[in-house]
Design a protein around this motif. Structure first.
Motif, PDB file in Angstrom:
ATOM      1  N   ASP A 143      14.942  84.919  80.321  1.00 43.26           N
ATOM      2  CA  ASP A 143      13.652  85.585  80.501  1.00 43.26           C
ATOM      3  C   ASP A 143      12.729  85.167  79.355  1.00 43.26           C
ATOM      4  O   ASP A 143      12.717  85.763  78.286  1.00 43.26           O
ATOM      5  N   GLU A 144      11.939  84.131  79.609  1.00 42.57           N
ATOM      6  CA  GLU A 144      11.092  83.565  78.563  1.00 42.57           C
ATOM      7  C   GLU A 144       9.785  84.316  78.387  1.00 42.57           C
ATOM      8  O   GLU A 144       8.941  83.912  77.579  1.00 42.57           O
ATOM      9  N   SER A 145       9.612  85.437  79.112  1.00 45.53           N
ATOM     10  CA  SER A 145       8.472  86.306  78.812  1.00 45.53           C
ATOM     11  C   SER A 145       8.690  87.039  77.484  1.00 45.53           C
ATOM     12  O   SER A 145       7.740  87.570  76.902  1.00 45.53           O
ATOM     13  N   VAL A 146       9.942  87.054  77.005  1.00 45.30           N
ATOM     14  CA  VAL A 146      10.271  87.610  75.685  1.00 45.30           C
ATOM     15  C   VAL A 146      10.054  86.503  74.663  1.00 45.30           C
ATOM     16  O   VAL A 146      10.618  85.409  74.794  1.00 45.30           O
ATOM     17  N   ASP A 147       9.242  86.764  73.644  1.00 41.68           N
ATOM     18  CA  ASP A 147       8.781  85.673  72.779  1.00 41.68           C
ATOM     19  C   ASP A 147       9.899  84.956  72.043  1.00 41.68           C
ATOM     20  O   ASP A 147       9.889  83.727  71.921  1.00 41.68           O
ATOM     21  N   TRP A 148      10.919  85.683  71.574  1.00 37.12           N
ATOM     22  CA  TRP A 148      11.976  84.980  70.839  1.00 37.12           C
ATOM     23  C   TRP A 148      12.848  84.134  71.761  1.00 37.12           C
ATOM     24  O   TRP A 148      13.387  83.103  71.333  1.00 37.12           O
ATOM     25  N   ALA A 150      11.567  82.508  74.319  1.00 38.81           N
ATOM     26  CA  ALA A 150      10.735  81.315  74.466  1.00 38.81           C
ATOM     27  C   ALA A 150      10.874  80.401  73.245  1.00 38.81           C
ATOM     28  O   ALA A 150      10.846  79.171  73.378  1.00 38.81           O
ATOM     29  N   GLN A 151      11.048  80.978  72.057  1.00 37.25           N
ATOM     30  CA  GLN A 151      11.265  80.168  70.852  1.00 37.25           C
ATOM     31  C   GLN A 151      12.571  79.386  70.935  1.00 37.25           C
ATOM     32  O   GLN A 151      12.644  78.232  70.492  1.00 37.25           O
ATOM     33  N   THR A 153      13.961  78.305  73.700  1.00 32.80           N
ATOM     34  CA  THR A 153      13.703  77.213  74.638  1.00 32.80           C
ATOM     35  C   THR A 153      12.945  76.079  73.953  1.00 32.80           C
ATOM     36  O   THR A 153      13.237  74.896  74.181  1.00 32.80           O
ATOM     37  N   VAL A 228      15.222  81.702  63.621  1.00 36.24           N
ATOM     38  CA  VAL A 228      14.671  82.656  64.590  1.00 36.24           C
ATOM     39  C   VAL A 228      15.369  84.003  64.448  1.00 36.24           C
ATOM     40  O   VAL A 228      14.723  85.062  64.412  1.00 36.24           O
ATOM     41  N   HIS A 232      12.804  86.992  63.228  1.00 36.39           N
ATOM     42  CA  HIS A 232      12.147  87.781  64.261  1.00 36.39           C
ATOM     43  C   HIS A 232      12.516  89.251  64.104  1.00 36.39           C
ATOM     44  O   HIS A 232      13.692  89.590  63.981  1.00 36.39           O
TER      45      HIS A 232
END
Length: 256
Positions: A143-148, A150-151, A153, A228, A232
Motif C-alpha cells: 500500500d504505497e499510499s503510506v509514505d514510508w 512509498a519510500q 519502493t 527509513v 520515520h
C-alpha cells in the motif's frame, strides 16, 4: 525445463531464507475465497504453481484439498518440503508442468504469475485443469499510499531492470486466454505485523532483483532501509511495525 529469469534464479536461490522470514502471510478471509470461488476442499486436487517456500501452499492445504507444489528453484523447494512434508513438492516450471492432463481441480499462482505470464504457460495450465476447474492468481500488493512504504519502493525501483513485476501489468496481456472464461477480482486488506528487520528489511532483501545484487550493493540497500526505519516517526524506535498490503485475488474458469 524452461529457463527462468536470471533475477529469479539467482535471487530466490540465494535469499530463500529471507523470503521465508520476510514475505507476508495472507488475510484469513482468503480461505473463504479459496473454498467458495476456487471450490477447494476435501476430494479436490490443487496445484500450487511457482510455490516458492510454501507461504501460500499452507493455506491451500488447510482447505482439506490434496496439494501438489511445483517450484523450479531448488533452494525454495527445499524450504517448502521442510516446512510442509505432507505436500508433494515437484521440480518443474509453468511451461513444463510435471502432471498429467486434466489432473487438477484448481491451479493457484501466489506472488508468481508475472514471472511466467506467457502463452506456453497458459496452455500448460489449461492442459492440467479439468473442465470447469479454476485458475487463481494472488498477489500481496504494498500500500504505497503510506509514505514510508512509498519510500521503500523508491529504494528498490532503480534495481529492477527487466525483471517482471506485478505492478507493470504485463501479466494481464495473456487475458482473455483461450479456453478460459472472464477474470474476476476479489480484493482484501492485509497488514503484516512484526519486527522491522523482518517485515521491512527481510521483505525487501527477498525481492529477486535485490537478492541477486553483489554483496556490497546489498549492504547499501540495507543501509537505506535502516535509514527509513530510524528516521520515520511511524517506525523509529518501534519493536513492532505494521506493513500495509492489499491482497488481490483473481480467478477464472477453465471452459468445458
Amino acid at each position: 525445463m524452461t529457463a527462468i529469469h536470471q533475477a529469479a534464479a539467482q535471487g530466490f536461490a540465494s535469499q530463500a531464507d529471507a523470503y521465508a522470514r520476510g514475505r507476508p502471510e495472507y488475510p484469513e478471509a482468503i480461505d473463504g475465497w479459496l473454498r467458495a470461488t476456487l471450490g477447494l476442499g476435501p476430494h479436490r486436487t490443487v496445484l500450487d504453481l511457482g510455490a516458492g517456500t510454501g507461504k501460500f501452499t499452507r493455506r491451500l492445504a488447510e482447505t482439506g484439498a490434496a496439494v501438489i507444489a511445483v517450484e523450479p528453484v531448488a533452494q525454495m523447494r527445499a524450504q517448502l518440503a521442510n516446512a510442509l512434508p505432507a505436500v508433494q513438492a515437484l521440480a518443474g516450471s509453468a511451461e513444463a508442468i510435471p502432471l498429467s492432463d486434466a489432473s487438477t481441480d484448481a491451479v493457484v499462482c501466489a506472488q508468481a504469475f508475472h514471472w511466467f505470464a506467457n502463452d506456453r504457460a497458459i496452455a500448460e495450465i489449461r492442459r492440467v485443469l479439468r473442465p470447469g476447474g479454476r485458475l487463481g492468481l494472488v498477489w500481496n500488493v504494498r500500500d504505497e499510499s503510506v509514505d514510508w512504504v512509498a519510500q521503500l519502493t523508491a529504494i528498490m525501483t532503480p534495481y529492477e531492470g527487466d525483471a517482471p513485476r506485478f505492478y507493470k501489468g504485463d501479466w494481464k496481456r495473456v487475458f482473455p486466454a483461450e479456453g478460459f472464461g472472464p477474470m474476476a477480482l476479489h480484493s482484501l486488506p492485509y497488514t503484516h505485523v512484526g519486527p522491522p528487520r523482518q517485515v521491512i528489511v527481510d521483505r525487501v532483501m527477498s525481492v529477486s532483483f535485490i537478492a541477486s545484487l553483489p554483496g556490497a550493493e546489498q549492504e547499501r540497500v540495507r543501509a537505506a532501509l535502516q535509514a527509513v526505519i530510524d528516521g520515520h516517526p511511524a517506525l523509529a524506535g518501534r519493536q513492532e511495525v505494521a506493513f500495509p498490503y492489499r491482497t488481490e485475488a483473481y480467478s477464472c474458469a477453465r471452459l468445458a
